[in-house]
Design a protein around this motif. Structure first.
Motif, PDB file in Angstrom:
ATOM      1  N   TYR A   1       1.035  -1.464   0.252  1.00  0.00           N
ATOM      2  CA  TYR A   1       0.347  -0.364   0.274  1.00  0.00           C
ATOM      3  C   TYR A   1       0.869   1.418  -0.117  1.00  0.00           C
ATOM      4  O   TYR A   1       2.172   1.297   1.005  1.00  0.00           O
ATOM      5  CB  TYR A   1      -0.763   0.553   1.446  1.00  0.00           C
TER       6      TYR A   1
ATOM      7  N   SER B   1       0.142   5.019   1.481  1.00  0.00           N
ATOM      8  CA  SER B   1      -0.830   5.149   2.291  1.00  0.00           C
ATOM      9  C   SER B   1      -0.301   7.086   2.796  1.00  0.00           C
ATOM     10  O   SER B   1       1.034   7.028   2.619  1.00  0.00           O
ATOM     11  CB  SER B   1      -0.334   4.551   4.070  1.00  0.00           C
TER      12      SER B   1
ATOM     13  N   ILE C   1       7.861   9.589  -3.969  1.00  0.00           N
ATOM     14  CA  ILE C   1       6.947   9.753  -3.014  1.00  0.00           C
ATOM     15  C   ILE C   1       8.456  10.155  -1.751  1.00  0.00           C
ATOM     16  O   ILE C   1       8.945   9.960  -2.083  1.00  0.00           O
ATOM     17  CB  ILE C   1       6.129   9.040  -2.316  1.00  0.00           C
TER      18      ILE C   1
ATOM     19  N   LEU D   1       6.842   8.497   6.390  1.00  0.00           N
ATOM     20  CA  LEU D   1       7.473   8.665   7.979  1.00  0.00           C
ATOM     21  C   LEU D   1       8.619   8.367   8.375  1.00  0.00           C
ATOM     22  O   LEU D   1       8.921   8.449   9.373  1.00  0.00           O
ATOM     23  CB  LEU D   1       6.233   8.812   8.044  1.00  0.00           C
ATOM     24  N   ASP D   2       9.348   6.884   8.043  1.00  0.00           N
ATOM     25  CA  ASP D   2       9.973   5.919   8.439  1.00  0.00           C
ATOM     26  C   ASP D   2      11.298   6.675   7.810  1.00  0.00           C
ATOM     27  O   ASP D   2      12.450   5.780   8.630  1.00  0.00           O
ATOM     28  CB  ASP D   2       9.448   4.513   8.121  1.00  0.00           C
ATOM     29  N   GLU D   3      11.401   7.222   6.851  1.00  0.00           N
ATOM     30  CA  GLU D   3      13.128   8.036   7.287  1.00  0.00           C
ATOM     31  C   GLU D   3      12.798   8.803   7.192  1.00  0.00           C
ATOM     32  O   GLU D   3      14.135   9.646   7.598  1.00  0.00           O
ATOM     33  CB  GLU D   3      12.866   7.544   5.461  1.00  0.00           C
TER      34      GLU D   3
ATOM     35  N   LEU E   1       2.292  13.375   5.014  1.00  0.00           N
ATOM     36  CA  LEU E   1       2.664  12.429   5.753  1.00  0.00           C
ATOM     37  C   LEU E   1       2.737  11.252   4.575  1.00  0.00           C
ATOM     38  O   LEU E   1       1.573  10.999   4.509  1.00  0.00           O
ATOM     39  CB  LEU E   1       2.857  12.274   6.899  1.00  0.00           C
ATOM     40  N   ARG E   2       3.549  10.003   4.170  1.00  0.00           N
ATOM     41  CA  ARG E   2       3.497   8.826   3.826  1.00  0.00           C
ATOM     42  C   ARG E   2       3.945   8.556   4.121  1.00  0.00           C
ATOM     43  O   ARG E   2       5.040   7.955   5.253  1.00  0.00           O
ATOM     44  CB  ARG E   2       3.840   9.378   1.945  1.00  0.00           C
ATOM     45  N   LEU E   3       3.795   6.557   3.430  1.00  0.00           N
ATOM     46  CA  LEU E   3       4.547   5.243   4.160  1.00  0.00           C
ATOM     47  C   LEU E   3       3.819   4.675   3.228  1.00  0.00           C
ATOM     48  O   LEU E   3       3.013   4.272   2.495  1.00  0.00           O
ATOM     49  CB  LEU E   3       3.690   5.217   5.823  1.00  0.00           C
ATOM     50  N   ILE E   4       5.358   3.405   3.099  1.00  0.00           N
ATOM     51  CA  ILE E   4       4.904   2.412   1.851  1.00  0.00           C
ATOM     52  C   ILE E   4       4.563   1.193   3.497  1.00  0.00           C
ATOM     53  O   ILE E   4       5.498   1.369   4.304  1.00  0.00           O
ATOM     54  CB  ILE E   4       5.583   1.833   1.428  1.00  0.00           C
ATOM     55  N   ARG E   5       3.211   0.116   2.694  1.00  0.00           N
ATOM     56  CA  ARG E   5       2.487  -0.763   3.394  1.00  0.00           C
ATOM     57  C   ARG E   5       3.277  -1.753   3.106  1.00  0.00           C
ATOM     58  O   ARG E   5       2.107  -1.759   2.136  1.00  0.00           O
ATOM     59  CB  ARG E   5       1.430   0.099   4.704  1.00  0.00           C
ATOM     60  N   ARG E   6       3.871  -2.976   3.800  1.00  0.00           N
ATOM     61  CA  ARG E   6       4.110  -4.046   2.591  1.00  0.00           C
ATOM     62  C   ARG E   6       3.236  -5.036   3.318  1.00  0.00           C
ATOM     63  O   ARG E   6       3.339  -4.797   5.038  1.00  0.00           O
ATOM     64  CB  ARG E   6       5.102  -4.483   2.723  1.00  0.00           C
TER      65      ARG E   6
END
Lengths: 243, 243
Positions: A180, A182, B77, B81-83, B234-239
């Motif tokens: 995803y 997000s 992107i 967020l996590d970076e 804020l964005r995020l990749i979820r796997r």
DNA sequence: TAGTGGTCTAGACCACAAA
DNA sequence: TTGTGGTCTAGACCACTAG
């Protein structure tokens, strides 16, 4: 000692994690990688991969030259934002009794924002599902899912909509969600939202605006979720990436 | 071909990423790992590690049996967020001209919530800094930092407070932040907050409540940040993590 | 100085996808 | 069937920490 499938690395990871949870390492120190390799009968590389995953999950910390140590703080945290895959599992991790209500579902032409996100023509028939997740009977997450109808076989029943969305997509569309993308967006709980989540109007909430992609990097689902912060606090571990 | 330091893996990663940005691989397909290994003069393992990092950053996608492909969506992107490590760098990544205003700073006894988060006695003297980040002159992030005074040498000037917090902690406390544990909390922009961020009162905002830990897993900083969503999404990749 | 994790190699075999 | 990425090995050497 260990069999293949799942991978030796994954088995080693789970084995080490279980030893941690069993308080096998009383001083918070994990044995040297070479020792673990001998004990589990695998190569040091495999052990290192396993420990790397545990480090990524916040379970252990490594210090070059010193050793590998249990991360008590990281071990406790639940609902890591980057590890959420299904809300059902997330709620279960928290110890809640999870249930799902389908509030609404309809197939209708995709509105503009959905069409753009899914890279389809406006007015393409799209399945729209409105789901409410409850934790111990209390409403906690409201979700809108949009899936192009042409991806689905159509022979699903109303009950099938209660399946986790990745299960539903696989069963009735042979589609797998690879990842995803997000966006985290702050919103106010207005009207419908406040009503369904049972919060005061104008309560601030976190929402996810996200698009799910399949293995071929095609967008297959647009999803919007709102969380009740008091029941489901989202967490994250942030690290420096320089190496 | 390549020198040590930074690691060959990191160099290979940057090299491959640069080739991607230079449109070296016109069809979106990245050469086979063995070919890249020969081309860069390193082992396939090194190339695999490099590609794994790029996959984690959302730059490429791998398909077993098929190949490795550029992930155009992920490549675009920003502000993952996590970076995020420093807000200065994050704003610069967005193409903004970043600047910092110190709104307030004082050393005073730690209030209860700060003391608990930092695992120190209530009333331990603590440096409290209130910072405002601006992007192209517009206020975008308001930050409160709390650092136990006994960690700091004390010979810093007011100007030093403008340094990125990890630089400040290193220069004046010989402390390194290993990772943050963050909570994402929705808030309403009230009074002071609305004023400093120049938004309407009761605008919903995202805030981070976080604690930074050093290499010994000791909490060394408590930090609270609020974002203007319209300028900094804020964005995020979820796997899925199963493997 | 001894012991730890960090990096890298060369090579083997497997699982899977596409032609 | 061929070529790709996925997993795993055994071993080497380096960088760092701690006693």
């Amino acid at each position: 000692m260990l069999k293949r499938t799942p991978s030796l690395t994954e088995q080693a990871k789970l084995h080490i994690k279980q030893m941690i949870l069993d308080d096998t390492f009383v001083d918070g120190r994990i044995p040297a990688e070479t020792d673990l390799a001998i004990e589990l009968g695998v190569s040091r590389t495999t052990i290192r991969d396993a420990l790397s995953r545990l480090e990524g999950e916040g379970v252990v910390m490594r210090k070059q030259g010193a050793g590998t140590f249990i991360n008590e703080v990281g071990l406790q945290i639940k609902s890591r934002l980057d590890e959420i895959w299904s809300y059902e599992a997330m709620l279960a991790d928290h110890g809640y009794e999870a249930s799902v209500h389908i509030l609404d579902h309809v197939i209708r032409p995709a509105p503009k924002d959905v069409a753009e996100a899914l890279d389809i023509a406006t007015d393409t028939p799209t399945l729209e599902v409105k789901k409410l997740f409850l934790a111990d009977g209390k409403p906690v997450i409201l979700v809108y899912n949009h899936i192009p109808a042409h991806l689905l076989s159509g022979d699903y029943t109303d009950g099938d909509l209660q399946l986790p969305v990745y299960t539903f997509l696989w069963e009735f569309g042979r589609q797998q969600i690879n990842h995803y993308l997000s966006e985290i967006v702050p919103v106010l709980a207005t009207g419908d939202l406040a009503h369904h989540l049972a919060v005061q109007p104008n309560t601030p909430l976190i929402s996810f605006h996200e698009v799910g992609y399949n293995d071929d990097n095609q967008p297959i689902i647009k999803s919007t979720s709102c969380f009740r912060d008091d029941l489901m606090r989202l967490r994250l571990i942030r690290r420096q990436i320089i190496k």
